[in-house]
Design a protein around this motif. Structure first.
Motif, PDB file in Angstrom:
ATOM      1  N   SER A   1       0.837  -1.198   0.000  1.00 59.17           N
ATOM      2  CA  SER A   1       0.000   0.000   0.000  1.00 59.17           C
ATOM      3  C   SER A   1       0.871   1.247   0.000  1.00 59.17           C
ATOM      4  CB  SER A   1      -0.904   0.014   1.238  1.00 59.17           C
ATOM      5  OG  SER A   1      -0.124   0.230   2.411  1.00 59.17           O
ATOM      6  N   ARG A   2       0.301   2.358  -0.377  1.00 58.07           N
ATOM      7  CA  ARG A   2       1.029   3.625  -0.353  1.00 58.07           C
ATOM      8  C   ARG A   2       1.459   3.976   1.063  1.00 58.07           C
ATOM      9  NH1 ARG A   2      -2.600   3.450  -4.285  1.00 58.07           N
ATOM     10  NH2 ARG A   2      -2.134   4.376  -6.329  1.00 58.07           N
ATOM     11  N   THR A   3       0.626   3.643   2.044  1.00 59.57           N
ATOM     12  CA  THR A   3       0.971   3.905   3.446  1.00 59.57           C
ATOM     13  C   THR A   3       2.205   3.123   3.854  1.00 59.57           C
ATOM     14  OG1 THR A   3      -1.353   4.298   4.003  1.00 59.57           O
ATOM     15  CG2 THR A   3       0.139   3.793   5.819  1.00 59.57           C
ATOM     16  N   THR A   4       2.240   1.840   3.514  1.00 54.32           N
ATOM     17  CA  THR A   4       3.387   1.004   3.857  1.00 54.32           C
ATOM     18  C   THR A   4       4.653   1.522   3.194  1.00 54.32           C
ATOM     19  OG1 THR A   4       2.009  -0.965   4.158  1.00 54.32           O
ATOM     20  CG2 THR A   4       4.345  -1.329   3.682  1.00 54.32           C
ATOM     21  N   ILE A   5       4.559   1.876   1.927  1.00 54.82           N
ATOM     22  CA  ILE A   5       5.726   2.375   1.202  1.00 54.82           C
ATOM     23  C   ILE A   5       6.237   3.663   1.836  1.00 54.82           C
ATOM     24  CG2 ILE A   5       6.505   3.351  -0.994  1.00 54.82           C
ATOM     25  CD1 ILE A   5       4.530   1.381  -2.362  1.00 54.82           C
ATOM     26  N   ALA A   6       5.337   4.582   2.173  1.00 56.15           N
ATOM     27  CA  ALA A   6       5.741   5.853   2.771  1.00 56.15           C
ATOM     28  C   ALA A   6       6.438   5.642   4.106  1.00 56.15           C
ATOM     29  CB  ALA A   6       4.522   6.751   2.951  1.00 56.15           C
ATOM     30  N   GLU A   7       5.919   4.725   4.911  1.00 53.22           N
ATOM     31  CA  GLU A   7       6.495   4.484   6.232  1.00 53.22           C
ATOM     32  C   GLU A   7       7.855   3.814   6.142  1.00 53.22           C
ATOM     33  OE1 GLU A   7       3.328   2.259   7.956  1.00 53.22           O
ATOM     34  OE2 GLU A   7       2.311   4.030   8.769  1.00 53.22           O
ATOM     35  N   LEU A   8       8.002   2.859   5.232  1.00 52.23           N
ATOM     36  CA  LEU A   8       9.238   2.096   5.160  1.00 52.23           C
ATOM     37  C   LEU A   8      10.354   2.821   4.407  1.00 52.23           C
ATOM     38  CD1 LEU A   8       7.882  -1.519   4.521  1.00 52.23           C
ATOM     39  CD2 LEU A   8       8.694  -0.524   6.666  1.00 52.23           C
ATOM     40  N   VAL A   9       9.994   3.660   3.451  1.00 46.67           N
ATOM     41  CA  VAL A   9      11.011   4.326   2.626  1.00 46.67           C
ATOM     42  C   VAL A   9      11.286   5.749   3.098  1.00 46.67           C
ATOM     43  CG1 VAL A   9      11.619   5.075   0.288  1.00 46.67           C
ATOM     44  CG2 VAL A   9      10.458   2.887   0.639  1.00 46.67           C
ATOM     45  N   TRP A  10      10.227   6.468   3.466  1.00 43.75           N
ATOM     46  CA  TRP A  10      10.410   7.876   3.833  1.00 43.75           C
ATOM     47  C   TRP A  10      10.254   8.141   5.328  1.00 43.75           C
ATOM     48  CZ3 TRP A  10       8.251   6.642  -0.892  1.00 43.75           C
ATOM     49  CH2 TRP A  10       8.890   7.189  -2.007  1.00 43.75           C
ATOM     50  N   ASP A  11       9.878   7.120   6.110  1.00 43.23           N
ATOM     51  CA  ASP A  11       9.677   7.281   7.549  1.00 43.23           C
ATOM     52  C   ASP A  11       8.681   8.401   7.826  1.00 43.23           C
ATOM     53  OD1 ASP A  11       9.942   6.824  10.244  1.00 43.23           O
ATOM     54  OD2 ASP A  11      11.666   8.150  10.490  1.00 43.23           O
ATOM     55  N   MET A  12       7.568   8.366   7.099  1.00 44.67           N
ATOM     56  CA  MET A  12       6.555   9.401   7.305  1.00 44.67           C
ATOM     57  C   MET A  12       5.176   8.765   7.272  1.00 44.67           C
ATOM     58  SD  MET A  12       6.229  11.351   3.624  1.00 44.67           S
ATOM     59  CE  MET A  12       5.242  10.624   2.290  1.00 44.67           C
ATOM     60  N   ASN A  13       4.231   9.439   7.907  1.00 42.50           N
ATOM     61  CA  ASN A  13       2.847   8.992   7.852  1.00 42.50           C
ATOM     62  C   ASN A  13       2.222   9.469   6.553  1.00 42.50           C
ATOM     63  OD1 ASN A  13       2.857   7.775  10.429  1.00 42.50           O
ATOM     64  ND2 ASN A  13       2.607   9.783  11.387  1.00 42.50           N
ATOM     65  N   PHE A  14       1.545   8.576   5.882  1.00 42.52           N
ATOM     66  CA  PHE A  14       0.972   8.885   4.572  1.00 42.52           C
ATOM     67  C   PHE A  14      -0.347   9.637   4.716  1.00 42.52           C
ATOM     68  CE2 PHE A  14      -1.873   7.608   1.084  1.00 42.52           C
ATOM     69  CZ  PHE A  14      -1.156   8.126   0.014  1.00 42.52           C
ATOM     70  N   SER A  15      -0.481  10.710   3.990  1.00 38.52           N
ATOM     71  CA  SER A  15      -1.739  11.456   3.946  1.00 38.52           C
ATOM     72  C   SER A  15      -2.465  11.094   2.664  1.00 38.52           C
ATOM     73  CB  SER A  15      -1.463  12.971   3.969  1.00 38.52           C
ATOM     74  OG  SER A  15      -2.641  13.680   3.615  1.00 38.52           O
ATOM     75  N   THR A  16      -3.751  10.851   2.791  1.00 39.58           N
ATOM     76  CA  THR A  16      -4.523  10.479   1.597  1.00 39.58           C
ATOM     77  C   THR A  16      -4.553  11.608   0.575  1.00 39.58           C
ATOM     78  OG1 THR A  16      -6.535  11.193   2.750  1.00 39.58           O
ATOM     79  CG2 THR A  16      -5.991   8.840   2.837  1.00 39.58           C
ATOM     80  N   GLU A  17      -4.236  12.842   1.010  1.00 40.00           N
ATOM     81  CA  GLU A  17      -4.223  13.974   0.099  1.00 40.00           C
ATOM     82  C   GLU A  17      -2.875  14.123  -0.607  1.00 40.00           C
ATOM     83  OE1 GLU A  17      -5.283  17.364   2.398  1.00 40.00           O
ATOM     84  OE2 GLU A  17      -7.324  16.658   2.822  1.00 40.00           O
ATOM     85  N   SER A  18      -1.881  13.365  -0.178  1.00 36.08           N
ATOM     86  CA  SER A  18      -0.540  13.475  -0.752  1.00 36.08           C
ATOM     87  C   SER A  18      -0.366  12.485  -1.895  1.00 36.08           C
ATOM     88  CB  SER A  18       0.512  13.197   0.326  1.00 36.08           C
ATOM     89  OG  SER A  18       1.792  13.092  -0.263  1.00 36.08           O
ATOM     90  N   ASN A  19       0.301  12.947  -2.943  1.00 36.41           N
ATOM     91  CA  ASN A  19       0.603  12.045  -4.062  1.00 36.41           C
ATOM     92  C   ASN A  19       2.097  11.762  -4.144  1.00 36.41           C
ATOM     93  OD1 ASN A  19       1.543  14.518  -4.946  1.00 36.41           O
ATOM     94  ND2 ASN A  19       0.749  14.291  -7.027  1.00 36.41           N
ATOM     95  N   ALA A  20       2.809  11.955  -3.018  1.00 38.43           N
ATOM     96  CA  ALA A  20       4.271  11.808  -3.011  1.00 38.43           C
ATOM     97  C   ALA A  20       4.702  10.413  -3.438  1.00 38.43           C
ATOM     98  CB  ALA A  20       4.821  12.131  -1.621  1.00 38.43           C
ATOM     99  N   VAL A  21       4.010   9.395  -2.956  1.00 39.16           N
ATOM    100  CA  VAL A  21       4.377   8.020  -3.307  1.00 39.16           C
ATOM    101  C   VAL A  21       4.132   7.771  -4.792  1.00 39.16           C
ATOM    102  CG1 VAL A  21       3.845   5.580  -2.947  1.00 39.16           C
ATOM    103  CG2 VAL A  21       4.021   7.122  -0.983  1.00 39.16           C
ATOM    104  N   ASP A  22       3.011   8.240  -5.300  1.00 36.68           N
ATOM    105  CA  ASP A  22       2.697   8.040  -6.721  1.00 36.68           C
ATOM    106  C   ASP A  22       3.706   8.754  -7.615  1.00 36.68           C
ATOM    107  OD1 ASP A  22       0.350   6.512  -6.252  1.00 36.68           O
ATOM    108  OD2 ASP A  22      -0.724   8.342  -5.781  1.00 36.68           O
ATOM    109  N   VAL A  23       4.111   9.961  -7.218  1.00 39.85           N
ATOM    110  CA  VAL A  23       5.102  10.699  -8.002  1.00 39.85           C
ATOM    111  C   VAL A  23       6.436   9.957  -8.019  1.00 39.85           C
ATOM    112  CG1 VAL A  23       6.483  12.815  -8.077  1.00 39.85           C
ATOM    113  CG2 VAL A  23       4.022  12.943  -7.643  1.00 39.85           C
TER     114      VAL A  23
END
Length: 226
Positions: A170-192
């Motif tokens: 999931s985008r949440t898992t990727i954000a936490e494991l790679v960027w050490d951040m909590n994923f916001s549903t409004e953010s497209n950082a993972v998709d970018v």
């Protein structure tokens, strides 16, 4: 046997050092991530006990750097961070064990002795799927004979996908494991970031390996159709 304690809270650090010395171990102590990394690089330790939230480099960064340098010293994370995501991230980065504070001394000592008996677990030097190959030590990637120019973060993202081949992340898992951040549903950082990675890893090649699982996330696998 020699153990390195990297802990910024002085009372906790001195407690651990005193207890381990009384148990017959040689012990070094460091109060921040930069000092801990320096000692870990300079001295041959049999085990590193590492806090996560440290001044300077975090425990995550210290471990990531050591593994990137090919250092296989066993690492025990000792931290108050008890979320499942934190434990998963520590193990993904190459930690050998994870103990949450507060802890019982007898359990801590038992885990230390178990890790010392086991010794270093050799980290994989390479990994891949289909014609994609990762050199984990040198942080290099290629498909067939074609070298792929990746940033450090892109390599970390790709190596996560490779280690979890066939698993939808999931985008949440990727954000936490790679960027050490909590994923916001409004953010497209993972998709970018994933879009940039796909342009390098998949776009120049006929066979696509990174796939979007609509509504769920991303998966790396070798299949005929997206």
């Amino acid at each position: 046997m020699r153990i390195l304690i990297v802990e910024d809270e002085s009372r906790s650090r001195e407690f651990l050092i005193k207890g381990l010395r009384e148990s017959g171990f040689a012990v070094d102590g460091a109060e921040d991530g930069d000092e801990g990394l320096s000692l870990a690089e300079e001295v041959d330790h049999d085990l590193i006990v590492l806090d996560v939230m440290l001044p300077g480099k975090t425990g995550w960064q210290v471990l990531e750097k050591l593994r990137a340098l090919g250092r296989e010293t066993p690492v025990l994370f000792l931290t108050a961070r008890d979320a499942i995501e934190d434990r998963v991230r520590g193990l993904e980065l190459g930690a050998d064990d994870y103990l949450v504070k507060p802890f019982a001394w007898v359990e801590f000592l038992a885990r230390v002795r178990a890790l010392l008996r086991r010794g270093p677990v050799k980290q994989m030097e390479s990994s891949g799927i289909a014609d994609l190959e990762l050199d984990l030590r040198r942080m290099k990637a290629k498909r067939g004979k074609n070298v792929i120019d990746l940033t450090a973060k892109e390599f970390q993202l790709l190596s996560l996908l490779v280690r979890r081949t066939g698993e939808v992340l999931s985008r949440t898992t990727i954000a936490e494991l790679v960027w050490d951040m909590n994923f916001s549903t409004e953010s497209n950082a993972v998709d970018v970031a994933m879009g940039r990675l796909r342009r390098k890893v998949d776009e120049p090649f006929e066979r696509k390996l990174i796939h979007t699982q609509r509504g769920l996330g991303y998966v790396l696998e070798d299949r005929d159709e997206d």
